[in-house]
Motif scaffolding. Structure first.
Motif, PDB file in Angstrom:
ATOM      1  N   MET A  60       0.851  -1.220   0.000  1.00 62.21           N
ATOM      2  CA  MET A  60       0.000   0.000   0.000  1.00 62.21           C
ATOM      3  C   MET A  60       0.876   1.256   0.000  1.00 62.21           C
ATOM      4  O   MET A  60       1.855   1.333   0.718  1.00 62.21           O
ATOM      5  N   CYS A  61       0.600   2.204  -0.819  1.00 57.89           N
ATOM      6  CA  CYS A  61       1.357   3.444  -0.798  1.00 57.89           C
ATOM      7  C   CYS A  61       0.432   4.626  -1.041  1.00 57.89           C
ATOM      8  O   CYS A  61      -0.762   4.472  -1.174  1.00 57.89           O
ATOM      9  N   GLY A  62       0.969   5.820  -1.100  1.00 53.95           N
ATOM     10  CA  GLY A  62       0.169   7.027  -1.303  1.00 53.95           C
ATOM     11  C   GLY A  62      -0.102   7.727   0.014  1.00 53.95           C
ATOM     12  O   GLY A  62       0.514   7.422   1.032  1.00 53.95           O
ATOM     13  N   ILE A  63      -1.044   8.651   0.008  1.00 55.21           N
ATOM     14  CA  ILE A  63      -1.343   9.465   1.177  1.00 55.21           C
ATOM     15  C   ILE A  63      -2.494   8.834   1.947  1.00 55.21           C
ATOM     16  O   ILE A  63      -3.608   8.740   1.448  1.00 55.21           O
ATOM     17  N   ASN A  64      -2.222   8.370   3.165  1.00 61.23           N
ATOM     18  CA  ASN A  64      -3.241   7.696   3.973  1.00 61.23           C
ATOM     19  C   ASN A  64      -3.608   8.440   5.248  1.00 61.23           C
ATOM     20  O   ASN A  64      -4.621   8.136   5.860  1.00 61.23           O
ATOM     21  N   ASN A  65      -2.770   9.387   5.646  1.00 56.73           N
ATOM     22  CA  ASN A  65      -2.930  10.012   6.953  1.00 56.73           C
ATOM     23  C   ASN A  65      -2.931  11.529   6.872  1.00 56.73           C
ATOM     24  O   ASN A  65      -2.054  12.109   6.238  1.00 56.73           O
ATOM     25  N   ALA A  66      -3.874  12.151   7.551  1.00 55.12           N
ATOM     26  CA  ALA A  66      -3.954  13.608   7.537  1.00 55.12           C
ATOM     27  C   ALA A  66      -4.732  14.116   8.741  1.00 55.12           C
ATOM     28  O   ALA A  66      -5.510  13.374   9.349  1.00 55.12           O
ATOM     29  N   TYR A  67      -4.488  15.394   9.074  1.00 61.22           N
ATOM     30  CA  TYR A  67      -5.331  16.138   9.999  1.00 61.22           C
ATOM     31  C   TYR A  67      -6.043  17.195   9.159  1.00 61.22           C
ATOM     32  O   TYR A  67      -5.406  17.892   8.366  1.00 61.22           O
ATOM     33  N   VAL A  68      -7.346  17.326   9.329  1.00 65.16           N
ATOM     34  CA  VAL A  68      -8.089  18.356   8.608  1.00 65.16           C
ATOM     35  C   VAL A  68      -8.611  19.368   9.630  1.00 65.16           C
ATOM     36  O   VAL A  68      -9.376  19.015  10.535  1.00 65.16           O
ATOM     37  N   LEU A  69      -8.133  20.623   9.491  1.00 65.15           N
ATOM     38  CA  LEU A  69      -8.589  21.716  10.357  1.00 65.15           C
ATOM     39  C   LEU A  69      -9.757  22.386   9.653  1.00 65.15           C
ATOM     40  O   LEU A  69      -9.650  22.779   8.489  1.00 65.15           O
TER      41      LEU A  69
END
Lengths: 76, 76, 76, 76, 76, 76, 76, 76
Positions: H1-10
Motif C-alpha cells: 500500500m502506498c500514497g497518502i493515507n494520513n492527515a489532519y483536517v482543520l
C-alpha cells in the motif's frame, strides 16, 4: 513508484537572504522551478522529486536565511 | 518607462525598533509616505520608485529590526 | 481629554516566556487586565491609558520574550 | 476530575528541527499522538493530560527548535 | 482637532468586484489614495478623515463586493 | 515587452468546487500549470501572460466557487 | 467550580453589522466587556461564564452578521 | 500500500453548524477522531483512509456549514 512526488513550497526569508537562498534552491536536484515573489511569501519552489520530505526538511529548510516554509502537496 | 513602479510594503518590526526603522525608511529616495500603525503590521510604506525590487529587497528589508515584510504591488 | 486611550494587545511570546512576560505586564500602570490564553496568541492585554502608543511600543514590546504583538484600538 | 484535559497543539519549528522535536514530544507523558505534517504547521500533537497548561507551556514550548505553537483546546 | 484621523484600510473583495469597489472608494471624501493591489489583499485605501470610524464602518464596509477589511490606524 | 508577465495565484475554493475550478483554469490561455493542493490553499496556478491583471481579475477570480485568491507576482 | 469559565472571543463581522452585533453581545449574560475595534478583527468580547461553550457556539456565533470567531480560552 | 493515507483536517464552520458538522464527520468511515475545538479553527479531524483526497474533497468539504478547511498531510 508511489508516494508524494509533487509539491509547491512557499518560503519566507529574512533580510536580503532571498537572493542567495533562491540561487541555492535553483541548483538543487528535484527543483523544477523557483521564483522570487512579492507578497506574504518571498520564494515559490516547484518540487518534483521521489522524496519530497527529504527535499523540504533536509535540503530546503536547512538553508541559512529561511525563517518559514509552507509545503502544499499536489493532490491532483 | 515600464515595469513595477508602485507598491505598498507592510512591515513587522521587533521590540521597539519601529521608531528607528520608520525614521530610516522616511529618508529613503522612492518612499512617498511611511507611517507607524497599530494592528498586525507595524509600518506601512508607500513606494514609488523605478526599481521596487531594489527598494524592497536591498534597502528596506536589510534594515536592522525588521522581521517580516509583505509587498503589495499596485495593479491599477 | 482626547486621542487613543483604549486597546487590546494580542501578544505572542517565545518558549516559556509567557509566564514572566505576563507577570511584568500585570504590574504596568495602564493595564486593566492581562491573561495568558490558549490559541494563536499567548497573552491578551486590556490597556486603558492616556498614551497607548507609549504603552505598546516602549513598555510592552520591549519586554524580553515577546516576538509579536497585534494592537486592536477600541473604536466604539 | 475537571478542567482542561484535551487539546491539539499545532507547532512550527525552525530549520530541520522538526525531526528531533517530534522525537522528544512522542516520548512525553500525556502525548497520545504526534505527527510531522506538510502545510503551514510542522507538527500536530494530540495531548490528553491532567494538566494541559503544564504540558504546553513548560514541556512542549521549551523544546529547542520550536518557534510558534497554537493550542486548540477540545470543547466537545 | 484630536482623535483618530489617519488610517490605511486593507480590503478583500469577491469575484471581479475590486474594480467597481475601487471606483466607488476613490470618489469618497476623506480618501487620499486608493489602489488595486496584488497579494493577500485586493485594495489599499489611505484614509485621512475627521471620522475614521464612520468612513470605515458606514461608508467603505457597506460597499457590495467587500468581504473583509483590516484597518491599520496611524500611530505616529 | 515589459510589465508584469509572471505570477503564482494561490486559490481557495468552496465545497467541492476545486475540481471544476481547476478544470476550467487549466484550459485558460496563459496558464502554464495548475494543481490541486492540500493545505491552507486549494489550487496553485502558474500564470505566464502578457496581462496578468486581466488573467487574475477578469478570468480566474470570476469563476464560480472561488472564495479567495492571493497573487504572488514574480520579482526575479 | 471547575471547567472553562473565562475567554476572549475575537469576532469578524460582515458589512456594517459590527454595530448591531456589538449591541446584542453587550446585553448577553456572561459578557463582562465587549468592544468594537480596528484591525484584523472587528469585536473583542470578554466572556466570564459557567458555560463558555454555550456562550460561544449557541449565543454569540448564531448572531446574524458574524462571519468568523476565534475563541482564546484563559489559561492562567 | 502506498500514497497518502494520513492527515489532519482543520475545519472552520459558520454560525452554530459546528455541532451538526462534527456529528456527521464522526460517522464517516476513515475518521479516527474528530473534536470540536476553541481557537482559529472549529473542528480537528484525524483522517486515516486509503483515499485522503476523496475524504477531504468529496466527503468532508461538501458538508453544509463548512466554510474553510486546511488539510495537513502526515509526512512522518
Amino acid at each position: 513508484m508511489c508516494g508524494i512526488n509533487n509539491a509547491y513550497v512557499l518560503v519566507k526569508t529574512s533580510g536580503s537572504a532571498a537572493i542567495d537562498v533562491l540561487d541555492k534552491i535553483r541548483k538543487m536536484e528535484g527543483v523544477k522551478e523557483a521564483s522570487g515573489v512579492y507578497g506574504n511569501y518571498d520564494i515559490v519552489v516547484r518540487v518534483e522529486s521521489e522524496d519530497v520530505a527529504d527535499m523540504v526538511i533536509r535540503k530546503i529548510r536547512t538553508l541559512k536565511g529561511i525563517v518559514d516554509t509552507n509545503t502544499l502537496i499536489v493532490a491532483f
